[in-house]
Scaffold this motif. Structure first.
Motif, short mmCIF file in Angstrom:
data_model
loop_
_atom_site.label_atom_id
_atom_site.label_comp_id
_atom_site.label_asym_id
_atom_site.label_seq_id
_atom_site.Cartn_x
_atom_site.Cartn_y
_atom_site.Cartn_z
N MET A 27 40.70 46.01 35.49
CA MET A 27 39.50 47.00 34.89
C MET A 27 39.00 48.02 35.69
SD MET A 27 36.69 43.77 34.87
CE MET A 27 37.89 42.96 33.61
N PRO A 28 38.09 49.07 34.66
CA PRO A 28 37.15 49.62 35.99
C PRO A 28 36.44 49.28 36.88
CG PRO A 28 37.82 50.82 33.75
CD PRO A 28 37.83 49.02 33.78
N ARG A 29 36.50 49.63 38.00
CA ARG A 29 35.81 49.15 39.03
C ARG A 29 34.56 49.62 38.28
NH1 ARG A 29 33.37 51.55 43.89
NH2 ARG A 29 33.04 49.05 45.77
N ASP A 30 33.69 48.26 38.99
CA ASP A 30 31.94 48.78 37.47
C ASP A 30 30.92 47.66 38.49
OD1 ASP A 30 29.46 48.56 36.56
OD2 ASP A 30 30.22 48.60 34.46
N LEU A 31 30.27 48.49 39.70
CA LEU A 31 29.27 47.71 41.13
C LEU A 31 28.50 47.31 39.37
CD1 LEU A 31 28.96 49.61 43.84
CD2 LEU A 31 30.94 47.70 43.61
N LEU A 49 35.60 37.29 37.34
CA LEU A 49 35.42 38.70 36.63
C LEU A 49 34.38 39.13 37.47
CD1 LEU A 49 36.17 39.53 33.79
CD2 LEU A 49 34.06 39.38 32.95
N GLY A 50 33.89 39.29 37.96
CA GLY A 50 32.56 39.32 38.76
C GLY A 50 33.46 40.20 39.91
N LEU A 51 34.60 39.08 40.60
CA LEU A 51 35.58 39.46 41.64
C LEU A 51 35.95 41.27 41.17
CD1 LEU A 51 36.63 36.04 43.58
CD2 LEU A 51 34.83 37.92 44.86
N MET A 52 36.58 41.09 39.82
CA MET A 52 37.95 41.87 39.35
C MET A 52 36.92 43.28 38.95
SD MET A 52 40.38 39.72 37.59
CE MET A 52 41.89 40.87 37.62
N THR A 53 35.82 43.21 38.74
CA THR A 53 35.36 44.78 38.06
C THR A 53 34.61 45.32 39.59
OG1 THR A 53 32.82 43.15 38.19
CG2 THR A 53 33.70 43.74 36.14
N LEU A 54 34.57 44.20 40.43
CA LEU A 54 34.26 44.82 41.61
C LEU A 54 34.40 45.34 43.11
CD1 LEU A 54 32.00 44.79 44.21
CD2 LEU A 54 32.42 42.35 45.05
N ALA A 55 36.11 45.20 42.34
CA ALA A 55 37.39 45.45 42.96
C ALA A 55 38.35 46.35 42.76
CB ALA A 55 38.24 44.11 43.56
N GLY A 56 37.92 46.14 41.40
CA GLY A 56 38.30 47.56 40.22
C GLY A 56 40.32 46.61 39.77
N ALA A 64 52.72 38.72 37.08
CA ALA A 64 51.54 38.83 37.23
C ALA A 64 51.10 39.96 36.71
CB ALA A 64 51.04 38.90 38.60
N SER A 65 49.60 39.77 35.72
CA SER A 65 49.16 41.01 35.31
C SER A 65 47.38 40.22 35.47
CB SER A 65 49.48 41.26 34.42
OG SER A 65 48.70 42.08 32.83
N GLN A 66 46.70 41.55 36.40
CA GLN A 66 45.75 41.76 36.65
C GLN A 66 44.82 42.80 35.21
OE1 GLN A 66 44.49 40.76 39.68
NE2 GLN A 66 46.66 40.55 40.06
N THR A 67 45.22 42.89 34.20
CA THR A 67 44.83 43.52 32.84
C THR A 67 44.44 42.44 32.51
OG1 THR A 67 45.42 45.57 33.21
CG2 THR A 67 45.06 44.51 31.09
N GLU A 68 45.93 41.49 32.57
CA GLU A 68 46.02 40.04 30.98
C GLU A 68 44.74 39.43 31.39
OE1 GLU A 68 47.65 38.97 28.09
OE2 GLU A 68 47.42 41.22 28.23
N ALA A 69 44.93 38.96 33.29
CA ALA A 69 44.02 37.89 33.88
C ALA A 69 42.43 38.04 33.10
CB ALA A 69 44.18 37.49 35.23
N ALA A 70 42.49 39.37 34.10
CA ALA A 70 40.84 39.85 33.28
C ALA A 70 40.35 39.71 31.96
CB ALA A 70 40.53 41.36 33.30
N LYS A 71 41.11 39.56 30.75
CA LYS A 71 41.32 39.53 29.03
C LYS A 71 40.92 38.53 28.77
CE LYS A 71 44.54 38.95 26.12
NZ LYS A 71 45.81 39.58 25.55
N TRP A 72 41.40 37.51 30.33
CA TRP A 72 41.06 35.82 28.85
C TRP A 72 40.05 35.36 30.40
CZ3 TRP A 72 43.51 33.79 25.74
CH2 TRP A 72 43.81 33.71 25.15
N TYR A 73 39.72 35.95 31.70
CA TYR A 73 39.04 35.33 32.37
C TYR A 73 37.27 36.60 30.98
CZ TYR A 73 40.61 34.69 36.70
OH TYR A 73 41.39 34.15 37.87
N GLY A 74 37.75 37.10 30.92
CA GLY A 74 36.65 37.41 29.76
C GLY A 74 35.75 36.42 28.50
N ARG A 75 36.88 36.24 28.40
CA ARG A 75 37.36 35.25 27.21
C ARG A 75 36.30 34.22 27.31
NH1 ARG A 75 42.85 35.54 23.45
NH2 ARG A 75 42.42 38.24 22.95
N ALA A 76 36.71 33.60 29.10
CA ALA A 76 36.07 32.40 29.28
C ALA A 76 34.76 32.50 29.47
CB ALA A 76 37.01 31.80 30.27
N ALA A 77 34.17 33.88 30.18
CA ALA A 77 33.03 33.86 30.49
C ALA A 77 32.18 34.53 29.46
CB ALA A 77 33.52 35.31 31.27
N GLU A 78 32.69 34.81 28.61
CA GLU A 78 31.87 35.07 27.36
C GLU A 78 30.97 33.40 26.61
OE1 GLU A 78 34.43 37.26 24.55
OE2 GLU A 78 33.35 39.10 26.14
#
Length: 690
Positions: A111-115, A101-108, A77-91
């Protein structure tokens, strides 16, 4: 329940499939194969297929690779790597990835927490019709997180998701609409029902709660059961309560206990507390204090205030646990710190007794005041008593009256009765017999036996109310049937003397005996009188003496004086002047005027004591000072003859005049019934600081 949503795998798959941009038929076939492996849980195969597709830029594959990295499926498991791939798909416009990606940024996570970023990603996915993102976006609008708070926008997005069948959105939409007008409330009911039917636990519990409030017990039990079957601890707890009461379901204490065990075992503190009480009281199970203490402890450790207070009591008395004053004090303090008025009063008791801490009556009074200021009527009543007695604080009858007024206004019957006593005696307030009657009445109607007794007394004596023998008998009877000894004695006197009715000596003797057997001294003395005269019982001098001695040994001055008279004259006992003097003195020392006069006569005649004219004069004087006619006449004779005092004919004439006035006063109607509470209040009023 969290307002932020991660949809089920199957639903997410369907959404992802509709959003996939497939470059060619081979890629689509490969993605389908990888998705099938993922769904089957064959993560190694899924990873071998999806990773290359993701690296080639296939958005759907990138999203599912993100899922696998997030959850550790087939690779670390790697939250950082997961966020990277979510970001690519979201773009690339993948709505499911944008929501993740919204859930991960919401919880930090990863990636850094960013509402603000969470709000943006949820918005992107929501605009594409992603129902979970719409729900999550609505929650941010409702809470004002990452954007300005906007209730209307929240309702709009909850509604969008609700229309797509998202139960969580339906529930929260219903919750917001419930605060609106009639139409909105009707819509809320519909949406809540839809959410509940889709298995939303909080919606089921809410519907059950509304049904319970409306006393639709069958509906309440049905919805609680559905939620309980899904593992809702609150529903299990509520259904257990309904089982124990037989509301909407057959009463079954064992089934209730089983439900409590299910909820308590999952750590639900209210269920742990209820289960502890069931073991303590033996409801639905064998009484088991050790089990009770264990469950109280589990609830208490979670901060359950009432469990902490009751656990403290078990440590205090050593019930189910080893007695441990220090532990009792610790748990009492924890409950008190949470504002438990019960615990504050327990803490006061510990300080008064010096258990687990140094004895400190001032600290006890402080804790009682804390509870009183929180509005606890029983604490206000106890604080009033402290002020009246000067126990742990300075005596202040006005302050006592103020606290009694507060407790009485809350409907606390003991305080209402005490307020009546204060008004009746003028203790801390102007004397007002009608107000005394008013407060006695309120407490008496509530079933408070002492107030019923006092109300009976004032009806018998016509104090603050019109003289009413029937009401006196009725109220005395109510208290007597509750087992209140003084009322039993008063009812016995009413029946003996025929107050407003035909005397019934046998019934009178029965009530006096009940009170006497409870240890009430005045009843014991009156029962002795009945055995003397044979009224309602067979005359029996031995029993008369036995009951008279019981009363005398309790310090009842009138009984001591009568017993002294019996020993002096040898009535029912062998004549014994020394015994007579002993009992006369016991009564005389309490201020009993007839006993003081009789003791004076014993000194004068040298019976049971060395003859002493001075001693006789002393006791005659004490009796005379209380208005005793006999004491005044006997003292006048000493002044006329110069025995024990200097001869003084003028003083003798004054005393005879006082005796004549005392005789006239004695012919005025005395109280028919008496109340020890009323008498005590009168004594306090006489002693109150001026």
């Amino acid at each position: 329940m969290s307002r932020f949503t991660v949809r089920s795998t199957i639903t997410a798959i369907l959404i992802a499939i509709t959003l996939i941009a497939v470059g060619d038929e081979a890629s689509a076939d490969g993605f389908d194969a990888g998705l099938g492996a993922y769904t089957r849980g064959d993560y190694t195969v899924a990873l071998d297929i999806l990773r290359p597709l993701a690296e080639q830029g296939l958005a759907g594959a990138q999203t599912y690779l993100g899922h696998m990295l997030r959850d550790g499926d087939g690779l670390p498991a790697s939250q950082t790597e997961a966020a990277k791939w979510y970001g690519r798909a979201a773009e690339q416009g993948d709505a499911a990835a944008a929501n993740q990606l919204g859930l991960m940024t919401l919880a930090g996570h990863g990636m850094p927490r960013d509402l603000s970023s969470a709000f943006r990603w949820f918005g992107i996915a929501a605009a594409q019709g992603h129902a979970d993102a719409q729900t999550n976006l609505a929650a941010l609008y409702e809470q004002g997180r990452g954007t300005d708070q906007d209730r209307r926008a929240a309702i709009r997005w909850y509604r969008e998701a609700a229309r797509q069948g998202v139960a969580n959105a339906q529930f929260h939409l219903a919750r917001l609409l419930a605060a609106g007008d009639a139409d909105a409330r009707a819509a809320a009911k519909t949406w809540r029902q839809r959410a509940a039917e889709r298995g939303h636990i909080a919606a089921q519990v809410a519907i059950a709660g509304h049904a319970l409030e409306n006393r639709d017990y069958e509906a309440a039990a049905s919805w609680y059961r559905r939620a309980a079957d899904q593992g809702s601890v609150e529903a299990q707890y509520r259904l257990a309560d309904m089982r124990s009461r037989g509301q909407g379901v057959s009463r079954n204490l064992q089934a209730a206990k089983q439900l409590l065990h299910r909820a308590a075992g999952q750590g639900f503190a209210p269920a742990q507390f209820a289960l502890a009480k069931a073991y303590r009281d033996g409801h639905g199970t064998t009484r088991d204090y050790r089990q009770a203490a264990a469950w109280f402890l589990r609830a208490a450790e979670q901060g359950h205030r009432d469990a902490q207070a009751l656990l403290a009591l078990m440590y205090h008395y050593g019930i189910g646990v080893e007695a441990a004053p220090a532990e009792a004090l610790r748990w009492t303090r924890r409950a008190a710190d949470q504002g438990s008025t019960v615990a504050l009063l327990q803490l006061a008791s510990l300080h008064d007794a010096g258990r687990g801490t140094r004895r400190n009556h001032s600290e006890a009074a402080k804790q009682i005041r804390n509870a009183a200021e929180m509005g606890a009527a029983d604490a206000q009543f106890l604080l009033a008593e402290r002020y009246q007695l000067g126990h742990g604080l300075k005596r202040d009858d006005a302050a006592a009256a103020n606290w009694l007024q507060q407790a009485a206004s809350r409907g606390y019957a003991p305080a209402q009765n005490s307020l009546g006593l204060s008004y009746g005696s003028g203790l801390g307030m102007p004397r007002d017999l009608s107000q005394a009657a008013h407060w006695y009445q309120l407490a008496a109607v509530a079933g408070h036996a002492p107030a019923q007794t006092n109300l009976g007394v004032i009806y018998a004596n016509g104090e603050g109310v019109e003289h009413n023998p029937d009401a006196a008998a009725a109220w005395s009877g109510r208290a007597a049937r509750q087992g209140y000894a003084e009322a039993q004695a008063n009812l016995g006197l009413i029946l003996r003397d025929g107050l407003g009715r035909k005397a019934t000596p046998i019934a009178a003797a029965g009530w006096l005996r009940r009170a006497a057997e409870q240890g009430l001294a005045k009843a014991q003395m009156e029962l002795a009188r009945l055995y003397d005269t044979g009224a309602g019982v067979l005359a029996d001098a031995g029993r008369a003496i036995d009951w008279l001695k019981r009363a005398a040994l309790q310090g009842q001055a009138a009984a001591q004086a009568r017993l002294g008279n019996r020993y002096q004259h040898g009535v029912g006992v062998e004549q014994d002047y020394a015994e007579a003097v002993k009992w006369y003195r016991a009564a005389a020392d309490q201020g009993h005027a007839p006993a003081q006069n009789s003791l004076g006569m014993m000194y004068l005649q040298g019976l049971g004591v060395a003859a002493s004219n001075a001693g006789a004069a002393t006791w005659f004087q004490r009796a005379a000072d209380q208005g005793s006619t006999d004491g005044q006449i006997n003292l006048a004779r000493l002044y006329r003859s110069g025995l024990g005092v200097a001869r003084d004919d003028n003083r003798a004439r004054e005393l005879l005049g006082e005796a004549a006035q005392s005789a006239r006063d004695a012919r005025s109607t005395p109280p028919i019934l008496q109340s020890e509470q009323i008498a005590e209040a009168a004594r306090r009023a006489e002693d109150q600081p001026r």
